[in-house]
Scaffold this active site. Sequence first.
Site, PDB file in Angstrom:
ATOM      1  N   ASN A  49       0.743  -0.969   0.185  1.00 40.65           N
ATOM      2  CA  ASN A  49       0.492   0.045   0.207  1.00 40.65           C
ATOM      3  C   ASN A  49       0.852   0.602  -0.123  1.00 40.65           C
ATOM      4  OD1 ASN A  49       0.319  -1.384   2.441  1.00 40.65           O
ATOM      5  ND2 ASN A  49      -0.942   0.064   3.197  1.00 40.65           N
ATOM      6  N   GLU A  51       0.237   5.463   0.579  1.00 37.71           N
ATOM      7  CA  GLU A  51      -0.455   5.851   0.852  1.00 37.71           C
ATOM      8  C   GLU A  51      -0.029   8.050   0.882  1.00 37.71           C
ATOM      9  OE1 GLU A  51      -1.491   5.080   5.406  1.00 37.71           O
ATOM     10  OE2 GLU A  51      -2.285   3.865   4.939  1.00 37.71           O
ATOM     11  N   CYS A  60      -3.931   0.428  -2.677  1.00 37.16           N
ATOM     12  CA  CYS A  60      -3.881  -0.558  -1.376  1.00 37.16           C
ATOM     13  C   CYS A  60      -2.891  -1.135  -2.358  1.00 37.16           C
ATOM     14  CB  CYS A  60      -5.478  -1.328  -1.809  1.00 37.16           C
ATOM     15  SG  CYS A  60      -6.561  -0.202  -0.746  1.00 37.16           S
ATOM     16  N   GLU A  62      -2.568  -4.853  -2.830  1.00 33.87           N
ATOM     17  CA  GLU A  62      -3.935  -5.574  -3.992  1.00 33.87           C
ATOM     18  C   GLU A  62      -3.489  -5.115  -5.258  1.00 33.87           C
ATOM     19  OE1 GLU A  62      -4.845  -5.205  -1.146  1.00 33.87           O
ATOM     20  OE2 GLU A  62      -6.237  -6.448  -0.749  1.00 33.87           O
ATOM     21  N   CYS A  96     -10.479  -2.945  -4.315  1.00 31.92           N
ATOM     22  CA  CYS A  96     -10.036  -3.969  -4.207  1.00 31.92           C
ATOM     23  C   CYS A  96     -10.425  -5.239  -5.176  1.00 31.92           C
ATOM     24  CB  CYS A  96      -8.751  -4.325  -3.466  1.00 31.92           C
ATOM     25  SG  CYS A  96      -7.664  -3.555  -3.446  1.00 31.92           S
TER      26      CYS A  96
HETATM   27  N1  THU Z   1      -5.636  -1.865   2.516  1.00 36.37           N
HETATM   28  C1  THU Z   1      -4.302  -2.833   1.849  1.00 36.37           C
HETATM   29  O1  THU Z   1      -3.794  -2.475   1.144  1.00 36.37           O
HETATM   30  N2  THU Z   1      -5.653  -3.578   1.359  1.00 36.37           N
HETATM   31  C2  THU Z   1      -6.616  -3.887   1.733  1.00 36.37           C
HETATM   32  O2  THU Z   1      -7.222  -5.066   1.308  1.00 36.37           O
HETATM   33  C3  THU Z   1      -7.344  -3.570   2.642  1.00 36.37           C
HETATM   34  C4  THU Z   1      -6.565  -1.492   3.452  1.00 36.37           C
HETATM   35  C5  THU Z   1      -4.725  -0.588   2.752  1.00 36.37           C
HETATM   36  C6  THU Z   1      -5.050   0.696   2.264  1.00 36.37           C
HETATM   37  C7  THU Z   1      -4.248   2.058   3.267  1.00 36.37           C
HETATM   38  O3  THU Z   1      -3.152   2.141   3.348  1.00 36.37           O
HETATM   39  C8  THU Z   1      -4.757   0.396   4.950  1.00 36.37           C
HETATM   40  O4  THU Z   1      -4.335  -0.177   4.350  1.00 36.37           O
HETATM   41  C9  THU Z   1      -5.648   1.210   5.534  1.00 36.37           C
HETATM   42  O5  THU Z   1      -6.595   1.076   5.476  1.00 36.37           O
END
Ligand code: THU
Length: 149
Positions: A49, A51, A60, A62, A96
Site C-alpha cells: 500500500n 498512502e 491498496c 492488491e 480492490c
Molecule cells: N489496505 C490495503 O492495502 N488493502 C486492503 O485490502 C485494505 C486496506 C490499505 C489501504 C490503507 O493504506 C491502509 O490499508 C488502511 O486502510
Amino acid sequence: MPIPLPAPTVRLLEKVAKEISASAYAPYSGFRVGSAVLGASGKIYAGCNVENASYSLCHCAERTAIVSAVAAGERKFQAVVVYTPTPAPTAPCGACRQVIHEFAPDAIILSVCDSAARLETTLPALLTHAFGPKDLKAQPTASKAPGKR
Ligand code: THU
C-alpha cells in the site's frame, strides 16, 4: 471454481506478500499491507500500500500488485494473495474487489496474516452481481432514444 495451486507456489506467494509489506508507505494508517499476484504466465508480481497526505488517494497493496503486473504485460491472474499485519486474515477492500474482477475474476483469493489463520475465497463470493466489462457491451438504453437524456 479456481484451479487449486501447488502448495509450494502458495507458500511462495505468501512469502512474497509478507516481504513486500516492509516496503509499504503507510505513515497515516501505520497498516502495512503486502500483496502477491500470480499471473497466468506463472510470474509473480508484488505490491504494497502507498498512502498519500490526501487520504483518498491511497493505493491498496492488491491494486499496486495488479497494476504493476498489467504494466508488465500480464492481464490474467491465477491467484491474489494479501498479507495484513493482523491476528486474523483480512479480505480485500471493496475497491480492490472491483479491480480484481476486471483482471482476475477466476483467481483464488487468499488472505494471510500474523497467525496461522487464513481465508481462502473467490471473487464471486466477495462481489456478487459485479459490474464489469460485459455491462459496458450492453447497449445503453438512453442511446436507443435519440434526443432524450
Ligand atoms: N489496505 C490495503 O492495502 N488493502 C486492503 O485490502 C485494505 C486496506 C490499505 C489501504 C490503507 O493504506 C491502509 O490499508 C488502511 O486502510
